[in-house]
Design a protein around this motif. Structure first.
Motif, PDB file in Angstrom:
ATOM      1  N   THR A  94       0.833  -1.200   0.000  1.00  0.00           N
ATOM      2  CA  THR A  94       0.000   0.000   0.000  1.00  0.00           C
ATOM      3  C   THR A  94       0.867   1.248   0.000  1.00  0.00           C
ATOM      4  O   THR A  94       0.624   2.202  -0.768  1.00  0.00           O
ATOM      5  CB  THR A  94      -0.943   0.013   1.213  1.00  0.00           C
ATOM      6  N   GLN A  95       1.873   1.278   0.861  1.00  0.00           N
ATOM      7  CA  GLN A  95       2.775   2.423   0.894  1.00  0.00           C
ATOM      8  C   GLN A  95       3.439   2.663  -0.454  1.00  0.00           C
ATOM      9  O   GLN A  95       3.508   3.799  -0.936  1.00  0.00           O
ATOM     10  CB  GLN A  95       3.867   2.213   1.956  1.00  0.00           C
ATOM     11  N   VAL A 150       0.881   4.110  -2.878  1.00  0.00           N
ATOM     12  CA  VAL A 150       0.502   5.487  -2.566  1.00  0.00           C
ATOM     13  C   VAL A 150       1.588   6.460  -3.023  1.00  0.00           C
ATOM     14  O   VAL A 150       1.294   7.587  -3.453  1.00  0.00           O
ATOM     15  CB  VAL A 150       0.211   5.642  -1.059  1.00  0.00           C
ATOM     16  N   SER A 198      -4.784   6.069  -0.351  1.00  0.00           N
ATOM     17  CA  SER A 198      -4.576   5.091   0.724  1.00  0.00           C
ATOM     18  C   SER A 198      -5.850   4.294   0.983  1.00  0.00           C
ATOM     19  O   SER A 198      -5.800   3.066   1.149  1.00  0.00           O
ATOM     20  CB  SER A 198      -4.125   5.809   2.006  1.00  0.00           C
ATOM     21  N   LYS A 232      -5.856   1.931  -2.962  1.00  0.00           N
ATOM     22  CA  LYS A 232      -4.630   1.148  -3.078  1.00  0.00           C
ATOM     23  C   LYS A 232      -4.456   0.159  -1.928  1.00  0.00           C
ATOM     24  O   LYS A 232      -3.808  -0.880  -2.096  1.00  0.00           O
ATOM     25  CB  LYS A 232      -3.438   2.089  -3.232  1.00  0.00           C
ATOM     26  N   SER A 233      -5.061   0.445  -0.779  1.00  0.00           N
ATOM     27  CA  SER A 233      -5.034  -0.546   0.303  1.00  0.00           C
ATOM     28  C   SER A 233      -5.891  -1.754  -0.059  1.00  0.00           C
ATOM     29  O   SER A 233      -5.548  -2.899   0.263  1.00  0.00           O
ATOM     30  CB  SER A 233      -5.518   0.072   1.617  1.00  0.00           C
ATOM     31  N   ALA A 277      -3.840  -3.853  -2.460  1.00  0.00           N
ATOM     32  CA  ALA A 277      -2.789  -4.599  -1.762  1.00  0.00           C
ATOM     33  C   ALA A 277      -3.385  -5.758  -0.973  1.00  0.00           C
ATOM     34  O   ALA A 277      -2.831  -6.874  -0.958  1.00  0.00           O
ATOM     35  CB  ALA A 277      -2.018  -3.662  -0.831  1.00  0.00           C
ATOM     36  N   ILE A 336      -6.049  -3.136   6.858  1.00  0.00           N
ATOM     37  CA  ILE A 336      -5.451  -3.784   5.691  1.00  0.00           C
ATOM     38  C   ILE A 336      -5.264  -5.272   5.958  1.00  0.00           C
ATOM     39  O   ILE A 336      -5.641  -6.125   5.143  1.00  0.00           O
ATOM     40  CB  ILE A 336      -4.127  -3.102   5.316  1.00  0.00           C
TER      41      ILE A 336
END
Length: 402
Positions: free
Chosen positions: A14-15, A18, A112, A116-117, A120, A378
């Motif tokens: 996720t990071q 982002v 986030s 995208k979380s 992931a 998450i």
């Protein structure tokens, strides 16, 4: 059971996602490309057959197919998008909008939560599902492009041969722990008003589309009241809304000129059971009558039309996601509705696929400044997705054997 490392890996992914500014900015030659490349690299690392498809210049979708290695069974799809809306003015944020910072138990940044979380979590859920042993059927993972625009990625996938082999779809958009079995529809309308130009000091010589637009906006409010009575209140999706969003007319450089033309843009949101054709025709008539009172004509154009969709609670996909959520949280999720539309709307409309929306992140946080997702969510969704997938695929395989 999903290991802690899967949750941590999903947070790290996720990071990384982002930190990629996948905004369809004006003049951009590549939007989803860096995210598509990152996801394709992961799919290759996991040994998953996959394809990167350029739907439009600089707009790529990545689709993987993961065979279960067990008995024959259905095909379940997890779907998400890699594009995000603009961050706006970075000065309005208290964090770097593309920093992926983790602070106070939250992962911050544009995309986030939306979404995208969710991307992931679905990737590592399927990875964990595979590691836990063979499963019936197979899973399709779709990281699609352009959800925030005209949903080109979903439309392209819906027309593919693979889409015809999919039995059900979990859309991993943020819904705040709700399982959204329904989604509001959306109709985007353009009302072009045509009158007659005149000098500002001689309004009696004009047929002002500005005055007509004011009347039309009032008529739109009346149309919403009509629709609320006509189509009622849905238990999760609420009521139909008819919202003017754009008003254009005249030239600010020539304030002494009454223009001949104006435009009203309208965002209509519908609920399951709404007759879109009937509603649009009602709005057409109401706008025409309102404008005709001042001698102005109206031409209505439907810019986009996305239906409201709904799955019954007894559908196998709904039951499977309820089971997955309950295994993680100890109780079933509340049901809800998506307030807008998602790629799932297109997949249902164009390919007839049953869809639900269920993913990490707050339901109302999308597109706002200081967007975030709770880090714990998450990992929770990694576990819930994996459990839901096994429940759906296993029950489908058992059904095929009967």
């Amino acid at each position: 059971m999903t290991s802690e490392s899967s949750a941590e890996a999903a947070v790290r992914l996720t990071q990384r996602l982002v930190r990629l500014r996948t905004v369809a900015a004006e003049g951009a030659t590549a939007v989803e490309t860096p995210a598509a490349e990152l996801i394709a690299e992961l799919f290759a690392e996991f040994g998953w057959p996959h394809e990167t498809v350029e739907v439009a210049p600089g707009r790529q979708s990545v689709i993987a197919v993961v065979e279960g290695g067990g008995d024959p069974g259905p095909t379940l799809m997890f779907e998400g998008h890699t594009d995000v809306v603009t961050e706006g003015d970075p000065a309005d944020w208290s964090v770097d909008p593309f920093g992926g910072e983790i602070r106070d138990g939250r992962l911050w940044g544009r995309g986030s939560a939306d979404m995208k979380s969710g991307l992931a979590a679905m990737v590592y859920a399927v990875r964990e599902l595979q590691r836990s042993g063979p499963f019936p059927g197979r899973v399709v993972l779709g990281a699609l492009c352009d959800e925030e625009g005209m949903m080109l990625g979903a439309k392209h996938f819906a027309a593919s041969e693979l889409a015809r082999q999919v039995d059900a779809v979990v859309v991993c958009e943020p819904e705040g722990y709700e399982l959204c079995t329904s989604a509001r529809g959306g109709i985007r309308l353009r009302l072009d008003l045509h009158g007659a130009m005149a000098h500002g000091c001689m309004p009696q010589e004009a047929r002002s589309p500005i005055l007509a637009a004011a009347r039309v906006v009032g008529a739109l409010s009346d149309a919403q009241c009509w629709a609320e009575k006509r189509y009622g209140t849905h238990p999760y999706a609420g009521t139909v809304t008819v919202t003017p969003t754009v008003l254009q007319g005249g030239d600010p450089v020539q304030l002494n000129v009454i223009p001949a033309r104006a435009m009203v843009g309208v965002d209509v949101r519908t609920v399951p059971g709404t007759d879109h054709e009937e509603l649009v025709e009602h709005i057409r008539r109401a706008a025409a009558e309102a404008a005709a009172a001042v001698g102005v004509t109206v031409r209505l154009a439907v810019v986009d039309d996305r239906p409201a969709i709904e799955l019954p609670p007894e559908h196998p996909l709904v039951r499977a996601v309820v089971s997955g959520h309950q295994q993680v949280h100890g109780s079933p999720p509340p049901f809800g509705a998506v307030p807008g539309t998602t790629d799932g709307t297109i997949l249902t409309r164009d390919a007839g696929l049953p869809t639900v929306v269920y993913g990490p992140g707050g339901k109302w946080i999308a597109h706002q400044k200081d967007e975030y997702v709770e880090v714990r969510e998450i990992g929770e969704y990694v576990r819930a997705y994996a459990a839901a997938a096994r429940a759906y695929l296993t029950s489908g395989a058992e059904g095929n054997a009967e």
